[in-house]
Design an enzyme around this catalytic site. Structure first.
Site, mmCIF file in Angstrom:
data_model
loop_
_atom_site.group_PDB
_atom_site.id
_atom_site.type_symbol
_atom_site.label_atom_id
_atom_site.label_comp_id
_atom_site.label_asym_id
_atom_site.label_seq_id
_atom_site.Cartn_x
_atom_site.Cartn_y
_atom_site.Cartn_z
ATOM 1 C CG ASP A 24 -1.715 1.192 1.408
ATOM 2 O OD1 ASP A 24 -2.351 1.607 0.422
ATOM 3 O OD2 ASP A 24 -1.740 1.772 2.523
ATOM 4 C CG LEU A 25 1.693 5.655 -2.001
ATOM 5 C CD1 LEU A 25 3.171 5.388 -2.227
ATOM 6 C CD2 LEU A 25 1.124 6.412 -3.210
ATOM 7 C CG ASP A 26 -1.768 7.356 0.453
ATOM 8 O OD1 ASP A 26 -0.884 8.184 0.202
ATOM 9 O OD2 ASP A 26 -2.693 7.090 -0.335
ATOM 10 C CB THR A 32 -0.038 10.906 1.002
ATOM 11 O OG1 THR A 32 -0.420 9.552 1.097
ATOM 12 C CG2 THR A 32 1.168 11.060 0.128
ATOM 13 C CE LYS A 60 -4.591 7.969 8.428
ATOM 14 N NZ LYS A 60 -3.734 7.752 9.585
ATOM 15 C CB SER A 129 -2.010 2.779 -3.992
ATOM 16 O OG SER A 129 -2.598 4.004 -3.589
ATOM 17 C CB ALA A 130 -7.470 3.309 -3.034
ATOM 18 C CE LYS A 160 -5.574 -1.175 -1.128
ATOM 19 N NZ LYS A 160 -4.433 -0.411 -0.603
ATOM 20 C CD GLU A 184 -3.491 -1.793 2.838
ATOM 21 O OE1 GLU A 184 -3.617 -0.950 3.745
ATOM 22 O OE2 GLU A 184 -3.831 -1.561 1.679
ATOM 23 C CG ASP A 185 -1.891 2.545 6.392
ATOM 24 O OD1 ASP A 185 -2.256 2.119 5.272
ATOM 25 O OD2 ASP A 185 -2.116 3.714 6.770
HETATM 26 C C1 G6P Z 1 -5.439 6.115 -0.629
HETATM 27 C C2 G6P Z 1 -5.671 6.930 0.625
HETATM 28 C C3 G6P Z 1 -7.086 7.445 0.693
HETATM 29 C C4 G6P Z 1 -7.441 8.174 -0.593
HETATM 30 C C5 G6P Z 1 -7.264 7.242 -1.778
HETATM 31 C C6 G6P Z 1 -7.574 7.919 -3.105
HETATM 32 O O1 G6P Z 1 -6.054 4.887 -0.482
HETATM 33 O O2 G6P Z 1 -5.402 6.161 1.774
HETATM 34 O O3 G6P Z 1 -7.211 8.309 1.800
HETATM 35 O O4 G6P Z 1 -8.766 8.638 -0.548
HETATM 36 O O5 G6P Z 1 -5.929 6.772 -1.794
HETATM 37 O O6 G6P Z 1 -6.576 8.865 -3.392
HETATM 38 P P1 G6P Z 1 -6.593 9.839 -4.629
HETATM 39 O O7 G6P Z 1 -5.184 10.346 -4.717
HETATM 40 O O8 G6P Z 1 -6.978 9.046 -5.841
HETATM 41 O O9 G6P Z 1 -7.597 10.898 -4.358
HETATM 42 MG MG MG Z 2 -2.762 3.128 3.523
#
Ligand code: G6P
Ligand code: MG
Length: 225
Positions: A24-26, A32, A60, A129-130, A160, A184-185
């Site tokens: 996962d990224l964030d 972020t 998140k 990542s989402a 997810k 994953e967090d």
């Molecule tokens: C990640 C973050 C979410 C965020 C999503 C979409 O999963 O944890 O908080 O809403 O990405 O991000 P974006 O950059 O596409 O708005």
């Molecule tokens: Mg995350």
């Protein structure tokens, strides 16, 4: 679930046969969430209400439009689809403005070293990542070349805890789900990993990630192994 550090052999067993790591990224590679929070808060303030840090936790791991629904719910704001699209665009423009400033100093402790360590062992590395902004963030952090595959919000239709993002990652890397380990967090991300038949390392606190197979406070904690 067990806390890392209890038994090293138990942990080594966990990583046995691992052929790919899906990240996962964030909250795993970079924080972020603080920028998402700032951008959502500015949007909410413009609509006449505030968002607390605790409420931000609910955003998140979920998609941009899902996040907007949560935000509007907090403010009790009811609007049509076109206005929702407009607000999501406004929020994203502000968010992109902020992440364009990100530099390698914002990589979370141990993350880059851990990616390098996996690669050195021949383990493939993927992103799941989402976010639709994942690519620019990885490039600004200077770590895009460390990923063999990047699956983000632009390729995924189900958020997810649906396993889609990680299953697409496994397929892109040519690795069976059972040989993948997800990092994953978010609880929803851990669910996604388990639903996809993968092992899950929770990043954060064990009480927030009850379904993770093991939980560590950050990727740095795995480097000592
Ligand atoms: C990640 C973050 C979410 C965020 C999503 C979409 O999963 O944890 O908080 O809403 O990405 O991000 P974006 O950059 O596409 O708005
Ligand atoms: Mg995350």
């Amino acid at each position: 679930m067990s806390a890392l550090g209890e038994s090293l052999s138990e942990v080594d067993w966990f990583f046995d046969g691992m052929q790919a790591g899906l990240f996962d990224l964030d909250g795993v590679i970079v924080d972020t969430a603080k920028y998402h929070y700032r951008a959502w808060r500015e949007l909410a303030n413009g609509l006449g209400f505030d968002v607390t840090e605790a409420q931000n936790e609910r955003l998140k791991g979920i998609s941009r439009m899902e996040s907007l629904e949560v935000i509007l719910g907090i403010g009790g704001v009811a609007i049509g689809a076109a206005e929702k699209d407009r607000l999501a665009t406004v929020k994203n423009a502000r968010y992109v403005e902020m992440v364009q400033q990100i530099d390698p100093s914002e990589i979370l402790p141990g993350a880059k070293e851990y990616l390098l360590a996996l690669r050195a062992r021949g383990v493939k590395v993927g992103l799941g990542s989402a976010s639709k902004n994942a690519d620019i963030i990885l490039r600004n952090l200077g770590i895009r070349p460390l990923f063999d595959a990047v699956i983000d919000g632009n390729q995924v239709s189900r958020s997810k805890p649906d396993p889609e993002v990680f299953l697409l990652g496994a397929r892109a890397l040519g690795v069976a789900p059972a040989a993948c380990v997800v990092y994953e967090d978010a609880a929803a991300g851990v669910e996604a990993a388990k639903a996809g038949g993968m092992r899950a390392v929770g990043i954060g606190r064990a009480e927030n990630l009850p379904n993770a197979d093991i939980v560590v406070p950050g990727l740095y904690a795995l480097l000592a192994r």
